[in-house]
Design an enzyme around this catalytic site. Structure first.
Site, PDB file in Angstrom:
ATOM      1  N   GLU A 171       0.879  -1.175   0.000  1.00 19.40           N
ATOM      2  CA  GLU A 171       0.000   0.000   0.000  1.00 19.40           C
ATOM      3  C   GLU A 171       0.912   1.218   0.000  1.00 19.40           C
ATOM      4  O   GLU A 171       1.496   1.564   1.026  1.00 19.40           O
ATOM      5  CB  GLU A 171      -0.900  -0.014   1.247  1.00 19.40           C
ATOM      6  CG  GLU A 171      -1.744  -1.271   1.394  1.00 19.40           C
ATOM      7  CD  GLU A 171      -2.757  -1.453   0.268  1.00 19.40           C
ATOM      8  OE1 GLU A 171      -3.155  -0.457  -0.346  1.00 19.40           O
ATOM      9  OE2 GLU A 171      -3.120  -2.611  -0.017  1.00 19.40           O
TER      10      GLU A 171
ATOM     11  N   CYS B  28      -1.872   9.309   2.097  1.00 22.18           N
ATOM     12  CA  CYS B  28      -1.618   8.718   0.784  1.00 22.18           C
ATOM     13  C   CYS B  28      -2.713   9.102  -0.204  1.00 22.18           C
ATOM     14  O   CYS B  28      -2.479   9.216  -1.392  1.00 22.18           O
ATOM     15  CB  CYS B  28      -1.525   7.206   0.907  1.00 22.18           C
ATOM     16  SG  CYS B  28      -2.904   6.503   1.820  1.00 22.18           S
TER      17      CYS B  28
HETATM   18  P1  NDP Z   1       8.412   4.634   4.679  1.00 24.12           P
HETATM   19  O1  NDP Z   1       8.456   3.835   3.432  1.00 24.12           O
HETATM   20  O2  NDP Z   1       9.542   5.533   4.962  1.00 24.12           O
HETATM   21  O3  NDP Z   1       8.265   3.695   5.957  1.00 24.12           O
HETATM   22  C1  NDP Z   1       7.181   2.826   6.133  1.00 24.12           C
HETATM   23  C2  NDP Z   1       7.581   1.679   7.041  1.00 24.12           C
HETATM   24  O4  NDP Z   1       8.568   0.879   6.383  1.00 24.12           O
HETATM   25  C3  NDP Z   1       8.214   2.121   8.351  1.00 24.12           C
HETATM   26  O5  NDP Z   1       7.788   1.260   9.371  1.00 24.12           O
HETATM   27  C4  NDP Z   1       9.688   1.955   8.064  1.00 24.12           C
HETATM   28  O6  NDP Z   1      10.453   1.769   9.230  1.00 24.12           O
HETATM   29  C5  NDP Z   1       9.662   0.683   7.230  1.00 24.12           C
HETATM   30  N1  NDP Z   1      10.849   0.457   6.413  1.00 24.12           N
HETATM   31  C6  NDP Z   1      11.757   1.349   5.955  1.00 24.12           C
HETATM   32  N2  NDP Z   1      12.713   0.717   5.225  1.00 24.12           N
HETATM   33  C7  NDP Z   1      12.392  -0.599   5.218  1.00 24.12           C
HETATM   34  C8  NDP Z   1      12.974  -1.762   4.638  1.00 24.12           C
HETATM   35  N3  NDP Z   1      14.078  -1.714   3.903  1.00 24.12           N
HETATM   36  N4  NDP Z   1      12.379  -2.956   4.844  1.00 24.12           N
HETATM   37  C9  NDP Z   1      11.243  -3.045   5.561  1.00 24.12           C
HETATM   38  N5  NDP Z   1      10.656  -1.986   6.150  1.00 24.12           N
HETATM   39  C10 NDP Z   1      11.213  -0.772   5.965  1.00 24.12           C
HETATM   40  O7  NDP Z   1       7.013   5.429   4.629  1.00 24.12           O
HETATM   41  P2  NDP Z   1       6.473   6.544   5.655  1.00 24.12           P
HETATM   42  O8  NDP Z   1       6.327   5.988   7.024  1.00 24.12           O
HETATM   43  O9  NDP Z   1       7.289   7.768   5.460  1.00 24.12           O
HETATM   44  O10 NDP Z   1       4.994   6.771   5.111  1.00 24.12           O
HETATM   45  C11 NDP Z   1       4.703   7.693   4.117  1.00 24.12           C
HETATM   46  C12 NDP Z   1       4.451   7.028   2.785  1.00 24.12           C
HETATM   47  O11 NDP Z   1       3.483   6.020   2.950  1.00 24.12           O
HETATM   48  C13 NDP Z   1       3.881   7.982   1.754  1.00 24.12           C
HETATM   49  O12 NDP Z   1       4.492   7.746   0.510  1.00 24.12           O
HETATM   50  C14 NDP Z   1       2.410   7.595   1.704  1.00 24.12           C
HETATM   51  O13 NDP Z   1       1.788   7.919   0.491  1.00 24.12           O
HETATM   52  C15 NDP Z   1       2.472   6.130   1.971  1.00 24.12           C
HETATM   53  N6  NDP Z   1       1.207   5.633   2.521  1.00 24.12           N
HETATM   54  C16 NDP Z   1       0.409   4.826   1.756  1.00 24.12           C
HETATM   55  C17 NDP Z   1      -0.828   4.410   2.217  1.00 24.12           C
HETATM   56  C18 NDP Z   1      -1.717   3.508   1.401  1.00 24.12           C
HETATM   57  O14 NDP Z   1      -2.651   2.966   1.958  1.00 24.12           O
HETATM   58  N7  NDP Z   1      -1.496   3.348   0.105  1.00 24.12           N
HETATM   59  C19 NDP Z   1      -1.336   4.854   3.518  1.00 24.12           C
HETATM   60  C20 NDP Z   1      -0.404   5.652   4.261  1.00 24.12           C
HETATM   61  C21 NDP Z   1       0.817   6.032   3.760  1.00 24.12           C
HETATM   62  P3  NDP Z   1      11.269   2.966   9.936  1.00 24.12           P
HETATM   63  O15 NDP Z   1      10.590   4.235   9.562  1.00 24.12           O
HETATM   64  O16 NDP Z   1      11.137   2.644  11.363  1.00 24.12           O
HETATM   65  O17 NDP Z   1      12.665   2.866   9.410  1.00 24.12           O
END
Ligand code: NDP
Length: 498
Positions: free
Chosen positions: A233, A267
């Site tokens: 997502e 998002c």
């Molecule tokens: P990120 O991609 O930065 O992080 C999301 C999660 O992934 C966090 O828990 C992060 O951990 C984790 N993560 C980071 N790197 C890795 C990896 N290599 N392997 C596995 N997990 C990893 O997104 P954001 O939190 O900044 O969220 C914003 C984004 O999410 C926007 O682009 C938004 O559009 C999208 N989004 C989409 C939605 C949907 O339903 N389509 C809903 C809500 C948001 P940590 O941060 O702890 O490193």
């Protein structure tokens, strides 16, 4: 320790212990044991036990809303409506429908094979251990719903919240700890994705990831090693298309809320506003005037509309993207800067106009309170403009002619599209949620969400007493059988016109 910082006040509001990477093997082993026990519990009972989270949540509505507000920077009332209420409503919906969706044996018609006393059933089984990786922007409702669906379907869950919202992650774990579930059925791990991500993906049967497109692609690449199934997502750049016959007063308020709720860190936010040339000037004047009326402040103060962004890095990203937009020729009508009245991460609600659909500000996700406005001449042009984007999460069409709105909706390449609404369909638990193109793959919520967290098991039952016709020996009598098959195959030609 991982500290949690209030992005509006910059105060530390708590901390959690990081999960050592060496502990993950044990966590997954315990998760598998719990899952095996849980899968044996009848579906209706599983649903009844999981829906008990609603009882726990109902005793702490204000506390949870306040916690989310402090950790993410949004007003507590907004946190309640969009997150806490969302969890209660969806959990109840899943409880009410899961038996109907996953509990039925589906008989599949087999045509010719039925004459040989064969029949087929499809039932749904749990997948195993599901890893839920959550984003920071809706740290409660997004992973919570995914966990609820996973559990009701008979899986166990290892949950990793964003490092920005660890206290909300801890709260989710505490809520599940209070209900009657096998030990270790839900376990939360804390740590950065770059450290924990790979072992989580390697060990889980499935990953449900919500976050940025770049991270989602990394997860899918990693998942290929173990063929770990993924549901992604991801980001969005949702469009709102307004035709002259729309209810313009309502549309202006929808655009304002749709862009600036959660400080634009949604998002599904309205990020691109396409206005028909006949209403462009009047609509925009009204929207800019109403945007200036928004109150931006520390979100726990009364009557605040827009709070802070999550952190310095995200704010800098928005600042940089807006500056790049100005260099490309975009014109700022309101906002366009960090709010100078605060030390926290406040970016002013911003509206900018763009001359061309090709500009970067129109094409790329700006995850903050920034709306880009464009003019269009007719429906064909606007459909092309809206679809000319790497994302396809959701969008909206505004017109009082519902049939026309539906016709336009069908031409837009997104996972969902609204006629005369914005953003909110994530809250509709029975409907599928997910995107096309760079907005992701797979669906959460509703029936399709339950299908994503279960696997179809096809059971074929044979009550034929004779050897099957196609078995050996391939002797002379076999030739006769083949002739019969040819006759049957010839009868399968469809002769009617289309
Ligand atoms: P990120 O991609 O930065 O992080 C999301 C999660 O992934 C966090 O828990 C992060 O951990 C984790 N993560 C980071 N790197 C890795 C990896 N290599 N392997 C596995 N997990 C990893 O997104 P954001 O939190 O900044 O969220 C914003 C984004 O999410 C926007 O682009 C938004 O559009 C999208 N989004 C989409 C939605 C949907 O339903 N389509 C809903 C809500 C948001 P940590 O941060 O702890 O490193």
């Amino acid at each position: 320790m991982i500290k949690s910082i209030n992005p509006a006040t910059l105060e530390e509001i708590g901390a959690v212990e990081e999960t050592p990477i060496e502990k993950l093997d044990e966590i997954f082993e315990n998760s598998r044991k719990a899952q095996k026990m849980w899968a044996k519990v009848p579906l209706a009972e599983r649903a009844r036990r999981v829906v008990d989270v609603n009882r726990v949540i109902s005793t702490q509505f204000d506390d949870i809303s306040h916690l989310i507000s402090q950790e993410v920077g949004k007003p507590p009332d907004e946190a309640f409506v969009s997150e806490v209420y969302g969890v209660a409503d969806s959990t109840f919906n899943y409880y009410s429908n899961v038996v109907d969706i996953l509990g039925r044996e589906e008989e599949v018609p087999l045509g010719f094979y039925e004459s040989l006393d064969k029949r087929s059933l499809i039932i749904r089984k749990p997948i195993g251990v599901i890893c839920v990786i959550g984003p920071y922007n809706y740290p409660f409702t997004i992973p919570f719903q995914q966990i609820v669906q996973s559990l009701m379907a008979g899986n166990s869950v290892v949950f990793k919240p964003s490092s920005e919202t660890v206290l909300t992650g801890k709260k989710i774990q505490e809520i599940f700890d209070e209900i009657d579930l096998p030990e270790n059925l839900v376990q939360t791990v804390f740590g950065s994705g770059s450290k924990l991500g790979n072992p989580l993906i390697d060990n889980a049967e499935k990953v449900i990831f919500t976050g940025s497109t770049a991270t989602g692609k990394r997860i899918m690449q990693r998942g290929a090693n173990t063929l770990t199934d993924v549901d992604l997502e991801l980001g969005g750049k949702s469009a709102m298309i307004v035709f002259p016959d729309a209810n313009l007063e309502r549309a202006v308020l929808a655009a304002r809320w749709g862009c600036f709720t959660n400080a634009g860190q949604v998002c599904a936010s309205v990020k691109r506003l396409y206005l028909h040339k006949d209403i462009y000037d009047g609509f925009l004047d009204d929207l800019v005037r109403k945007t200036k009326e928004l109150k931006q402040d520390i979100p726990t103060k009364p009557n605040v509309d827009v709070g802070a962004m999550i952190n310095e890095e995200q704010l800098n990203w928005v600042e940089k993207s807006v500056k790049a937009g100005i260099e490309e020729g975009a014109e700022i009508l309101v906002g366009g800067r960090r709010n100078p009245n605060f030390e926290g991460y406040f970016y002013e609600p911003t509206i900018m106009t763009a001359e061309s659909n090709d500009m970067k500000v129109v094409q790329e996700e700006i995850f903050g309170p920034v709306l880009v406005v464009l003019k269009f001449e007719d429906e064909e042009q606007v459909i092309e403009m809206v679809n000319d984007n790497q994302y396809g999460l959701t969008s909206s069409v505004w017109t009082e002619d519902i049939e026309f709105g539906k016709k336009i909706a069908e031409e837009i390449n997104t996972g969902s599209i609204m006629v005369n609404e914005v953003v909110y369909t994530f809250a509709l638990a029975p409907t599928p949620w997910g995107g096309t193109k760079n907005s992701g793959i797979g669906r959460t919520h509703g029936k399709l969400g339950f299908y994503e967290v279960s696997r179809p098991l096809h059971i074929n039952i044979d009550e034929y007493k004779e050897p099957d016709l196609w078995w050996m020996p391939y002797d002379e009598s076999y030739k006769e059988i083949i002739e019969n098959f040819k006759n049957i195959a010839s009868s399968l030609v469809v002769k009617d016109n289309y």
